[in-house]
Motif scaffolding. Structure first.
Motif, short mmCIF file in Angstrom:
data_model
loop_
_atom_site.label_atom_id
_atom_site.label_comp_id
_atom_site.label_asym_id
_atom_site.label_seq_id
_atom_site.Cartn_x
_atom_site.Cartn_y
_atom_site.Cartn_z
N ASP A 147 -26.76 48.71 2.83
CA ASP A 147 -25.35 48.77 3.21
C ASP A 147 -24.92 47.75 4.24
OD1 ASP A 147 -24.97 50.97 1.51
OD2 ASP A 147 -25.64 52.36 3.06
N THR A 148 -25.82 46.84 4.64
CA THR A 148 -25.51 45.91 5.72
C THR A 148 -26.12 44.54 5.45
OG1 THR A 148 -25.71 47.78 7.26
CG2 THR A 148 -25.65 45.59 8.24
N PHE A 149 -25.33 43.49 5.69
CA PHE A 149 -25.91 42.15 5.73
C PHE A 149 -25.44 41.44 6.98
CE2 PHE A 149 -22.09 40.75 3.22
CZ PHE A 149 -21.74 39.60 3.90
N GLN A 150 -26.22 40.45 7.39
CA GLN A 150 -25.87 39.62 8.53
C GLN A 150 -25.73 38.19 8.04
OE1 GLN A 150 -29.18 40.66 11.13
NE2 GLN A 150 -27.78 41.82 12.42
N ALA A 151 -24.88 37.42 8.73
CA ALA A 151 -24.61 36.06 8.27
C ALA A 151 -24.26 35.13 9.42
CB ALA A 151 -23.46 36.07 7.26
N PHE A 152 -24.63 33.88 9.24
CA PHE A 152 -24.13 32.78 10.06
C PHE A 152 -23.19 31.99 9.17
CE2 PHE A 152 -28.29 33.42 12.20
CZ PHE A 152 -27.86 33.52 13.51
N SER A 153 -22.17 31.35 9.76
CA SER A 153 -21.23 30.57 8.95
C SER A 153 -21.66 29.12 8.79
CB SER A 153 -19.81 30.67 9.51
OG SER A 153 -19.77 30.16 10.82
N SER A 154 -22.77 28.72 9.40
CA SER A 154 -23.36 27.40 9.16
C SER A 154 -24.82 27.43 9.57
CB SER A 154 -22.61 26.29 9.90
OG SER A 154 -22.87 26.35 11.27
N ASP A 155 -25.59 26.47 9.07
CA ASP A 155 -27.03 26.51 9.35
C ASP A 155 -27.40 25.98 10.73
OD1 ASP A 155 -26.69 23.81 8.96
OD2 ASP A 155 -28.11 23.64 7.31
N ASP A 156 -26.42 25.53 11.51
CA ASP A 156 -26.74 25.10 12.88
C ASP A 156 -26.37 26.15 13.92
OD1 ASP A 156 -24.01 24.83 12.70
OD2 ASP A 156 -23.93 22.82 13.53
N GLN A 157 -25.88 27.31 13.49
CA GLN A 157 -25.51 28.37 14.42
C GLN A 157 -26.67 29.28 14.79
OE1 GLN A 157 -22.14 30.46 12.83
NE2 GLN A 157 -20.72 28.97 13.68
N TYR A 158 -27.81 29.11 14.18
CA TYR A 158 -28.94 30.00 14.40
C TYR A 158 -29.44 29.99 15.84
CZ TYR A 158 -32.10 26.03 14.61
OH TYR A 158 -32.74 24.88 14.99
N ARG A 159 -29.14 28.96 16.59
CA ARG A 159 -29.60 28.85 17.98
C ARG A 159 -28.95 29.88 18.89
NH1 ARG A 159 -28.54 23.34 16.72
NH2 ARG A 159 -30.47 22.22 16.32
N ASN A 160 -27.76 30.33 18.53
CA ASN A 160 -27.03 31.27 19.37
C ASN A 160 -26.81 32.57 18.59
OD1 ASN A 160 -25.46 32.61 21.16
ND2 ASN A 160 -23.95 30.97 21.40
N PRO A 161 -27.61 33.60 18.86
CA PRO A 161 -27.49 34.86 18.11
C PRO A 161 -26.11 35.52 18.22
CG PRO A 161 -29.54 34.81 19.33
CD PRO A 161 -28.74 33.62 19.78
N VAL A 162 -25.29 35.13 19.19
CA VAL A 162 -23.94 35.67 19.31
C VAL A 162 -23.12 35.30 18.06
CG1 VAL A 162 -21.79 35.50 20.65
CG2 VAL A 162 -23.97 35.66 21.81
N ASN A 163 -23.48 34.20 17.39
CA ASN A 163 -22.77 33.76 16.19
C ASN A 163 -23.13 34.57 14.95
OD1 ASN A 163 -21.42 31.66 17.54
ND2 ASN A 163 -23.19 30.33 17.32
N LEU A 164 -24.11 35.45 15.06
CA LEU A 164 -24.54 36.25 13.91
C LEU A 164 -23.50 37.33 13.65
CD1 LEU A 164 -26.90 36.65 11.91
CD2 LEU A 164 -27.83 38.31 13.54
N MET A 165 -22.93 37.32 12.44
CA MET A 165 -21.91 38.29 12.05
C MET A 165 -22.56 39.40 11.23
SD MET A 165 -19.03 35.53 10.80
CE MET A 165 -20.21 34.65 9.75
N THR A 166 -22.04 40.60 11.35
CA THR A 166 -22.55 41.74 10.58
C THR A 166 -21.45 42.24 9.66
OG1 THR A 166 -24.04 42.36 12.38
CG2 THR A 166 -23.52 44.06 10.76
N TYR A 167 -21.83 42.55 8.42
CA TYR A 167 -20.91 43.09 7.42
C TYR A 167 -21.49 44.40 6.89
CZ TYR A 167 -18.65 38.50 7.19
OH TYR A 167 -17.98 37.34 7.50
#
Length: 192
Positions: A147-167
């Motif tokens: 029931d849950t996925f997580q996503a970054f909106s680009s492959d260079d955002q992985y350095r900052n976990p704050v950019n991780l979105m949850t759906y």
């Protein structure tokens, strides 16, 4: 007047207190503690090379409404399967592509539909979906559970976990409160 003295703390009580205090102190930062790795992959990689993990994620996503969970997200995305008629034809640009159609929503209104190509992400453990007509449109997704996925909106955002979105999977998207406010302002003469 009787003064009660508490019994001296035992060693076990001290250990439990320290562990409990550590858990309380660490809990707000637990989500930020996860680190992500980037792996170098061929920029011309195709879906076929990583078909197993890609098909697993596309099957989990397709046919459901996924609502963004952050306070500033007023919408989500709906994925549906796309049968690639050129799949397996190596002489075409999309011959090795597993594809989906993604419809992006702002509240309960569709705002953009995009044909997306799935391939292995350079963020370890994620699958990349990028727009067929616009590579800037990206979602790098990993499933957390059914029931849950997580996503970054680009492959260079992985350095900052704050950019991780949850759906989260939902039956339907929320309606916007703003439309009701705008309609009532218009009806009351607030807008000319």
């Amino acid at each position: 007047m009787t003064v009660l003295h508490s019994a001296p703390a035992t060693a076990m009580d001290k250990v439990i207190s320290i562990v409990f205090a550590s858990l309380i102190a660490a809990s707000p930062f637990a989500a930020l503690a996860e680190t992500f790795e980037r792996v170098e992959l061929d920029k011309d990689r195709t879906s076929v090379q990583y078909a197993g993990p890609i098909k697993s994620i596309t099957k989990a996503l397709e046919g459901y409404n996924w609502l963004g969970q952050s306070a500033d997200m007023g919408g989500g995305v709906f994925f549906k399967p796309y049968v690639n008629p050129k799949f397996g034809k190596n002489d075409t640009e999309t011959g090795g592509a597993i594809m989906v159609t993604a419809t992006f929503y702002l509240y309960d209104k569709p705002v953009k539909e995009a044909l997306m190509i799935a391939r292995q992400s350079q963020i370890s453990g994620f699958v990349e979906f990028y727009g067929y007509e616009s590579r800037e449109l990206q979602l790098h997704i990993r499933m957390v559970d059914d029931d849950t996925f997580q996503a970054f909106s680009s492959d260079d955002q992985y350095r900052n976990p704050v950019n991780l979105m949850t759906y989260k999977k939902v039956e339907k998207f929320n309606k916007s409160n703003y439309k009701d406010q705008l309609e009532s302002a218009h009806e009351s003469g607030g807008f000319f």
